[in-house]
Write an enzyme that holds these catalytic residues in place. Structure first.
Site, PDB file in Angstrom:
ATOM      1  N   GLN A 101      35.954  39.543  48.517  1.00 23.87           N
ATOM      2  CA  GLN A 101      35.210  38.562  48.428  1.00 23.87           C
ATOM      3  C   GLN A 101      34.827  37.502  49.724  1.00 23.87           C
ATOM      4  O   GLN A 101      35.954  37.390  50.130  1.00 23.87           O
ATOM      5  CB  GLN A 101      34.597  37.968  47.194  1.00 23.87           C
ATOM      6  CG  GLN A 101      33.694  36.534  46.565  1.00 23.87           C
ATOM      7  CD  GLN A 101      33.963  35.563  45.870  1.00 23.87           C
ATOM      8  OE1 GLN A 101      35.277  34.900  45.972  1.00 23.87           O
ATOM      9  NE2 GLN A 101      33.063  35.814  44.814  1.00 23.87           N
ATOM     10  N   TYR A 188      28.509  26.705  46.614  1.00 24.78           N
ATOM     11  CA  TYR A 188      28.717  27.638  48.159  1.00 24.78           C
ATOM     12  C   TYR A 188      27.897  27.512  48.858  1.00 24.78           C
ATOM     13  O   TYR A 188      26.472  27.552  48.825  1.00 24.78           O
ATOM     14  CB  TYR A 188      29.930  28.174  47.959  1.00 24.78           C
ATOM     15  CG  TYR A 188      30.936  27.504  47.474  1.00 24.78           C
ATOM     16  CD1 TYR A 188      31.914  26.580  47.578  1.00 24.78           C
ATOM     17  CD2 TYR A 188      31.862  28.984  46.254  1.00 24.78           C
ATOM     18  CE1 TYR A 188      33.306  26.613  47.229  1.00 24.78           C
ATOM     19  CE2 TYR A 188      32.871  27.858  44.762  1.00 24.78           C
ATOM     20  CZ  TYR A 188      33.035  26.879  45.351  1.00 24.78           C
ATOM     21  OH  TYR A 188      34.477  26.263  45.103  1.00 24.78           O
ATOM     22  N   ARG A 235      27.360  38.015  44.130  1.00 27.35           N
ATOM     23  CA  ARG A 235      27.550  37.196  43.136  1.00 27.35           C
ATOM     24  C   ARG A 235      26.502  35.812  43.151  1.00 27.35           C
ATOM     25  O   ARG A 235      26.480  34.845  44.364  1.00 27.35           O
ATOM     26  CB  ARG A 235      29.551  36.576  43.085  1.00 27.35           C
ATOM     27  CG  ARG A 235      29.346  35.780  41.591  1.00 27.35           C
ATOM     28  CD  ARG A 235      31.138  35.268  41.793  1.00 27.35           C
ATOM     29  NE  ARG A 235      31.216  36.082  40.498  1.00 27.35           N
ATOM     30  CZ  ARG A 235      32.582  35.679  39.531  1.00 27.35           C
ATOM     31  NH1 ARG A 235      32.760  34.507  40.174  1.00 27.35           N
ATOM     32  NH2 ARG A 235      32.583  36.436  38.807  1.00 27.35           N
ATOM     33  N   GLY A 331      38.663  37.076  34.086  1.00 21.30           N
ATOM     34  CA  GLY A 331      39.024  36.268  34.838  1.00 21.30           C
ATOM     35  C   GLY A 331      40.708  35.408  34.069  1.00 21.30           C
ATOM     36  O   GLY A 331      41.787  36.609  34.391  1.00 21.30           O
ATOM     37  N   ARG A 332      41.061  34.555  33.460  1.00 27.60           N
ATOM     38  CA  ARG A 332      41.371  33.988  33.163  1.00 27.60           C
ATOM     39  C   ARG A 332      42.854  35.008  32.197  1.00 27.60           C
ATOM     40  O   ARG A 332      44.347  35.215  32.819  1.00 27.60           O
ATOM     41  CB  ARG A 332      42.117  33.099  32.040  1.00 27.60           C
ATOM     42  CG  ARG A 332      41.156  31.533  32.574  1.00 27.60           C
ATOM     43  CD  ARG A 332      40.804  30.184  31.960  1.00 27.60           C
ATOM     44  NE  ARG A 332      40.114  28.800  32.715  1.00 27.60           N
ATOM     45  CZ  ARG A 332      38.750  29.055  32.558  1.00 27.60           C
ATOM     46  NH1 ARG A 332      37.932  30.036  31.891  1.00 27.60           N
ATOM     47  NH2 ARG A 332      39.016  27.702  33.471  1.00 27.60           N
TER      48      ARG A 332
END
Length: 374
Positions: A101, A188, A235, A331-332
């Site tokens: 990424q 971002y 993404r 994810g987690r």
């Protein structure tokens, strides 16, 4: 609900994926210092999770100014490229498919993380609010801080950044990655150009939506030329409701999010991008993306569609069955369960995440989570 469809094969560009379960990008801040270099510990961590059908690395800064958090890895120096070779070799030895990424935080940074302690760069000189960055206060010790006031990029600097993304993609291929994902989400840099709230430029990169999408179009085109469009993912993190929790997304809730992101997705479709990753809000009681938006995504994008954000096997199976998504990031659960696909396949119990070891540190809470012993 039977989740067996999550274990069916699917294709992503030139790759056949063994299942539809994805290790999504997860910042862990374990790179070696100095130099923000991927290391043996990171290689072990990713290799442990190569049961995923597809893997995307943590955000990896494309240049020194792209860093917003302490100890995150880069992919712009020769030493960083060599470090990532350890990761890709370990994953490929286990039969995994892994993309890097590519990340630039833009204004979500701090002068202490910037070259020569200069101001972070951004589309416009507008500070990021209601968000924290993570800085090193002394060797090996970090703390949260407010982002520093950014300065606006010149038009020439914006064009140079497009080429920095392309060079990072070349570096990723040299490091052995199978492709790259562009981080255009979570407030971002590329997201900052897209958003009406953070982009108030008056040149060709600002103003109307077409101009705000110009940086995205140019970066996608430049990177696709390097890696091939079918080895490129993008993404986004569209947010449809503004709540006290949207600090996670830096408050970039557009006046018309559906129109903004459908047009952004059309940019990807015209470029032939291999997959689209949509990061959903993942806090408790967060609203799901509207079904009308999911349908619009499917109608306007012919590549692979990935969703992530507090997904369970049941939710992923539902979205897959509805025809809205193809692959799904966990994810987690993947942080705490290196053998997550097998646990989901067999309905085995899951380890809990140790919240205190998420960012920075050693193998504790990183590569020491146990696999299930039936």
């Amino acid at each position: 609900m039977n989740n067996s469809n999550l274990f069916s094969q699917t294709t992503l560009g030139p790759f056949t994926l063994k299942n539809r379960i994805v290790l999504p990008p997860l910042t862990r801040s374990r790179s070696s210092q100095p130099g923000d270099i991927a290391n043996d510990l990171m290689a072990e961590y990713y290799a442990q999770r190569s049961g995923a059908g597809f893997m995307v690395t943590e955000g990896t800064q494309i240049e020194p100014r792209g860093q917003g958090y302490a100890w995150t890895p880069g992919i712009y120096s020769p030493a960083q490229i060599e470090g990532w070779k350890k990761v890709t070799s370990a994953v490929h030895a286990k039969g995994g498919v892994i993309f890097a990424q590519l990340w630039h935080v833009g204004r979500v940074s701090h002068t202490s993380l910037q070259p020569n302690a200069e101001a972070p760069v951004a589309p416009s000189a507008i500070a990021a609010k209601a968000v924290s960055v993570f800085i090193e206060t002394e060797p090996g010790v970090g703390a949260l801080a407010e982002p520093s006031q950014p300065r606006a990029l010149t038009t020439a600097e914006v064009k140079q950044l497009v080429q920095l993304y392309a060079q990072a993609a070349r570096n990723a291929l040299e490091a052995g990655f199978d492709g790259v994902e562009l981080h255009c989400a979570n407030g971002y840099l590329i997201n900052q150009f897209i958003s009406e709230h953070s982009n108030q430029r008056t040149d060709e990169y600002g103003g109307n939506l077409k101009n705000r999408l110009r940086f995205l179009r140019e970066v996608v085109a430049a990177v696709a030329e390097v890696v091939g469009p079918d080895r490129l993912g993008v993404r986004f993190a569209p947010l449809f409701e503004s709540t006290k929790e949207d600090r996670v997304y830096l408050g970039l809730v557009e006046t018309d999010p559906q129109a903004t992101y459908v047009e952004a997705i059309r940019v990807l479709e015209r470029a032939g991008v291999g997959y689209l990753s949509l990061a959903e809000a993942d806090w408790d009681l967060a609203p799901e993306l509207p079904s009308s938006f999911r349908q619009a995504v499917r109608d306007n994008f012919s590549g692979t569609i990935m969703y992530a954000g507090k997904y369970s096997a049941e939710k992923a199976t539902r979205v897959l069955t509805d025809g809205f998504g193809d692959i799904f990031g966990f994810g987690r659960p993947f942080i705490a369960n290196p053998d997550l696909p097998e646990r989901l396949r067999n309905n085995w119990p899951l380890n809990d995440v140790d919240a205190d070891t998420m960012y920075g540190g050693t193998d504790k809470g990183y590569s020491d989570y146990p696999v299930y012993q039936p």
